[in-house]
Design a protein around this motif. Structure first.
Motif, mmCIF file in Angstrom:
data_model
loop_
_atom_site.group_PDB
_atom_site.id
_atom_site.type_symbol
_atom_site.label_atom_id
_atom_site.label_comp_id
_atom_site.label_asym_id
_atom_site.label_seq_id
_atom_site.Cartn_x
_atom_site.Cartn_y
_atom_site.Cartn_z
ATOM 1 N N SER A 289 0.953 -1.322 0.067
ATOM 2 C CA SER A 289 0.055 -0.088 -0.023
ATOM 3 C C SER A 289 0.812 1.284 -0.030
ATOM 4 O O SER A 289 0.504 2.252 -0.432
ATOM 5 C CB SER A 289 -0.992 -0.124 1.099
ATOM 6 O OG SER A 289 -0.425 0.337 2.458
ATOM 7 N N LEU A 290 2.015 1.225 0.446
ATOM 8 C CA LEU A 290 2.994 2.305 0.419
ATOM 9 C C LEU A 290 3.804 2.329 -0.450
ATOM 10 O O LEU A 290 4.535 3.615 -0.770
ATOM 11 C CB LEU A 290 3.745 2.622 1.894
ATOM 12 C CG LEU A 290 2.806 2.557 3.244
ATOM 13 C CD1 LEU A 290 3.948 2.594 4.339
ATOM 14 C CD2 LEU A 290 1.993 3.903 2.962
ATOM 15 N N ALA A 291 4.143 1.445 -1.427
ATOM 16 C CA ALA A 291 4.937 1.366 -2.829
ATOM 17 C C ALA A 291 4.558 2.535 -3.413
ATOM 18 O O ALA A 291 3.597 2.820 -3.781
ATOM 19 C CB ALA A 291 4.855 0.209 -3.162
ATOM 20 N N GLY A 292 5.755 3.099 -4.009
ATOM 21 C CA GLY A 292 5.488 4.248 -4.742
ATOM 22 C C GLY A 292 6.288 5.490 -4.544
ATOM 23 O O GLY A 292 7.312 5.339 -3.747
ATOM 24 N N LYS A 293 6.033 6.514 -5.152
ATOM 25 C CA LYS A 293 6.739 7.652 -5.152
ATOM 26 C C LYS A 293 6.327 8.764 -4.030
ATOM 27 O O LYS A 293 5.269 9.039 -3.817
ATOM 28 C CB LYS A 293 6.991 8.713 -6.389
ATOM 29 C CG LYS A 293 7.559 7.811 -7.653
ATOM 30 C CD LYS A 293 7.550 8.342 -8.862
ATOM 31 C CE LYS A 293 8.318 7.677 -9.957
ATOM 32 N NZ LYS A 293 8.399 8.152 -11.039
ATOM 33 N N TRP A 294 7.162 9.164 -3.158
ATOM 34 C CA TRP A 294 6.851 10.111 -1.818
ATOM 35 C C TRP A 294 7.900 11.246 -1.957
ATOM 36 O O TRP A 294 9.272 11.171 -2.670
ATOM 37 C CB TRP A 294 7.160 9.332 -0.777
ATOM 38 C CG TRP A 294 6.270 8.123 -0.464
ATOM 39 C CD1 TRP A 294 6.213 7.015 -0.988
ATOM 40 C CD2 TRP A 294 5.010 8.055 0.291
ATOM 41 N NE1 TRP A 294 5.083 6.186 -0.789
ATOM 42 C CE2 TRP A 294 4.328 6.914 0.101
ATOM 43 C CE3 TRP A 294 4.614 9.133 1.399
ATOM 44 C CZ2 TRP A 294 3.359 6.597 0.963
ATOM 45 C CZ3 TRP A 294 3.293 9.025 1.953
ATOM 46 C CH2 TRP A 294 2.778 7.508 1.628
ATOM 47 N N VAL A 295 7.512 12.266 -1.546
ATOM 48 C CA VAL A 295 8.561 13.550 -1.463
ATOM 49 C C VAL A 295 8.592 13.922 0.220
ATOM 50 O O VAL A 295 7.639 13.908 0.909
ATOM 51 C CB VAL A 295 8.030 14.869 -2.155
ATOM 52 C CG1 VAL A 295 8.791 15.916 -1.823
ATOM 53 C CG2 VAL A 295 7.695 14.407 -3.395
ATOM 54 N N MET A 296 9.774 14.197 0.633
ATOM 55 C CA MET A 296 10.298 14.636 1.710
ATOM 56 C C MET A 296 10.048 16.261 1.753
ATOM 57 O O MET A 296 10.840 16.781 0.938
ATOM 58 C CB MET A 296 11.537 14.230 2.375
ATOM 59 C CG MET A 296 11.785 13.048 2.750
ATOM 60 S SD MET A 296 13.592 12.520 3.580
ATOM 61 C CE MET A 296 13.800 10.937 2.912
ATOM 62 N N GLN A 297 9.487 16.973 2.622
ATOM 63 C CA GLN A 297 9.256 18.312 2.652
ATOM 64 C C GLN A 297 9.041 18.947 4.008
ATOM 65 O O GLN A 297 8.537 18.220 4.848
ATOM 66 C CB GLN A 297 8.170 18.589 1.703
ATOM 67 C CG GLN A 297 6.625 18.151 2.155
ATOM 68 C CD GLN A 297 5.722 18.764 0.846
ATOM 69 O OE1 GLN A 297 5.780 18.644 -0.087
ATOM 70 N NE2 GLN A 297 4.480 19.002 1.795
ATOM 71 N N ARG A 298 9.372 20.145 4.036
ATOM 72 C CA ARG A 298 9.098 20.872 5.278
ATOM 73 C C ARG A 298 7.860 21.346 5.458
ATOM 74 O O ARG A 298 7.004 21.459 4.402
ATOM 75 C CB ARG A 298 10.248 22.018 5.296
ATOM 76 C CG ARG A 298 11.570 21.874 5.291
ATOM 77 C CD ARG A 298 11.894 21.142 6.595
ATOM 78 N NE ARG A 298 13.583 21.173 6.413
ATOM 79 C CZ ARG A 298 14.192 20.159 7.422
ATOM 80 N NH1 ARG A 298 13.312 19.676 8.238
ATOM 81 N NH2 ARG A 298 15.388 20.175 7.282
ATOM 82 N N PRO A 299 7.153 22.011 6.452
ATOM 83 C CA PRO A 299 5.785 22.244 6.503
ATOM 84 C C PRO A 299 5.653 23.388 5.415
ATOM 85 O O PRO A 299 4.429 23.697 5.265
ATOM 86 C CB PRO A 299 5.731 22.820 7.985
ATOM 87 C CG PRO A 299 6.660 22.020 8.761
ATOM 88 C CD PRO A 299 7.890 21.844 7.820
ATOM 89 N N ASP A 300 6.485 24.334 5.136
ATOM 90 C CA ASP A 300 6.311 25.485 4.204
ATOM 91 C C ASP A 300 6.373 24.902 2.904
ATOM 92 O O ASP A 300 5.905 25.784 1.924
ATOM 93 C CB ASP A 300 7.361 26.452 4.732
ATOM 94 C CG ASP A 300 8.658 26.090 4.416
ATOM 95 O OD1 ASP A 300 8.965 24.879 3.647
ATOM 96 O OD2 ASP A 300 9.683 26.799 4.448
ATOM 97 N N GLY A 301 6.388 23.640 2.440
ATOM 98 C CA GLY A 301 6.494 23.159 1.111
ATOM 99 C C GLY A 301 7.993 22.855 0.372
ATOM 100 O O GLY A 301 7.856 22.379 -0.603
ATOM 101 N N GLU A 302 9.012 23.332 1.344
ATOM 102 C CA GLU A 302 10.300 23.146 0.777
ATOM 103 C C GLU A 302 10.564 21.662 0.585
ATOM 104 O O GLU A 302 10.415 20.862 1.560
ATOM 105 C CB GLU A 302 11.308 23.695 1.621
ATOM 106 C CG GLU A 302 12.673 23.593 1.232
ATOM 107 C CD GLU A 302 13.663 23.950 2.238
ATOM 108 O OE1 GLU A 302 14.953 23.764 2.079
ATOM 109 O OE2 GLU A 302 13.310 24.356 3.146
ATOM 110 N N LYS A 303 10.849 21.340 -0.546
ATOM 111 C CA LYS A 303 11.278 19.767 -0.752
ATOM 112 C C LYS A 303 12.791 19.679 -0.772
ATOM 113 O O LYS A 303 13.670 20.182 -0.974
ATOM 114 C CB LYS A 303 10.724 19.532 -2.233
ATOM 115 C CG LYS A 303 9.149 19.609 -2.713
ATOM 116 C CD LYS A 303 8.852 19.322 -4.150
ATOM 117 C CE LYS A 303 7.596 19.584 -4.208
ATOM 118 N NZ LYS A 303 6.976 19.070 -5.612
ATOM 119 N N LEU A 304 12.758 18.372 0.175
ATOM 120 C CA LEU A 304 14.307 18.101 0.306
ATOM 121 C C LEU A 304 14.712 16.689 -0.607
ATOM 122 O O LEU A 304 15.933 16.687 -0.763
ATOM 123 C CB LEU A 304 14.572 17.740 1.900
ATOM 124 C CG LEU A 304 13.980 18.725 2.883
ATOM 125 C CD1 LEU A 304 14.721 18.362 4.230
ATOM 126 C CD2 LEU A 304 14.824 20.095 2.487
#
Length: 233
Positions: free
Chosen positions: A137-152
């Motif tokens: 169910s979790l397999a796939g693409k994810w993004v790490m980001q800050r609360p303000d939307g900044e993508k790491l």
């Protein structure tokens, strides 16, 4: 990785002395620490139900409520009339005749679960979650980001699990330096917890939110960080 997971922090010697028949002898602080509302759900991602463990005395242990919510997803648990410590570091649910209908065993560093062919986990979960995440169910693409939307960093979680209970993780090539140096390569699920790990021992733990995204576990410290499906952005 703790967060919403249920763990008993009671010394083993205390629990060994607290057999189910001696429920009234358990310290009130221990009961209060254990009491609360928990999600009981199959490890395979099936529907679960919520039970509230209470501190009032009942036949064979202590009272509970919410068992009616189990009648459809987990009908055996709808017969639960009380809960108690099992004297070995675990927790049991019993019916009105004191028959044990579920025994949750403590696993060091992991959520409590039964030893059935399809284990049930007992976890503290936010409202809105009625089942446990799975690798598929979790397999796939994810993004790490800050609360303000900044993508790491963007990461792809693969769903093929190895014999150690981990699956491959593929980070993008443009991750921020503080993420790149972790050399994340595999991931693991425990209850509502998701841990991204390297082969060298570095790790980053997250806990599931009601919307299916994840927030960095409080125990990690540092700035807030979320893990969000890329198609949800």
């Amino acid at each position: 990785m703790t967060g919403f997971m249920l763990r008993l922090t009671i010394p083993a010697a205390v629990l060994l002395a607290c057999a189910p028949a001696a429920a009234q002898d358990i310290d009130l602080d221990i009961l209060r620490a254990q009491a609360g509302t928990y999600l009981v759900a199959p490890e395979n991602g099936g529907d679960g139900c919520r039970l509230t463990l209470e501190t009032d005395l009942a036949i064979g242990g202590y009272s509970l409520s919410g068992q009616d919510s189990c009648s459809k997803p987990l009908p055996a648990l709808a017969e639960a009339a009380a809960w108690n410590f099992d004297g070995n570091g675990g927790l049991i649910l019993i019916d009105p005749t004191r028959k044990v209908i579920a025994r949750f065993v403590e696993n060091e560093g992991s959520s409590m679960k039964t030893e059935d062919e399809t284990p049930l986990l007992l976890v503290s979960a936010p409202d809105g979650i009625d089942r446990l995440p799975t690798f598929s169910s979790l397999a796939g693409k994810w993004v790490m980001q800050r609360p303000d939307g900044e993508k790491l960093c963007s990461v792809t979680l693969e769903g093929t699990v190895d014999t150690d209970g981990n699956a491959p993780l593929l980070p993008s090539g443009d991750c921020a330096a503080n993420v790149s140096r972790l050399k994340l390569a595999i991931w693991h699920i425990d209850g509502l917890g998701l841990t991204l790990m390297s082969h060298d021992g570095a790790s980053l733990g997250f806990q599931m939110r009601a919307d299916g995204s994840f927030d960095k576990s409080r125990e990690e410290g540092g700035k807030p960080l979320s893990l969000v499906r890329s198609d949800a952005l």
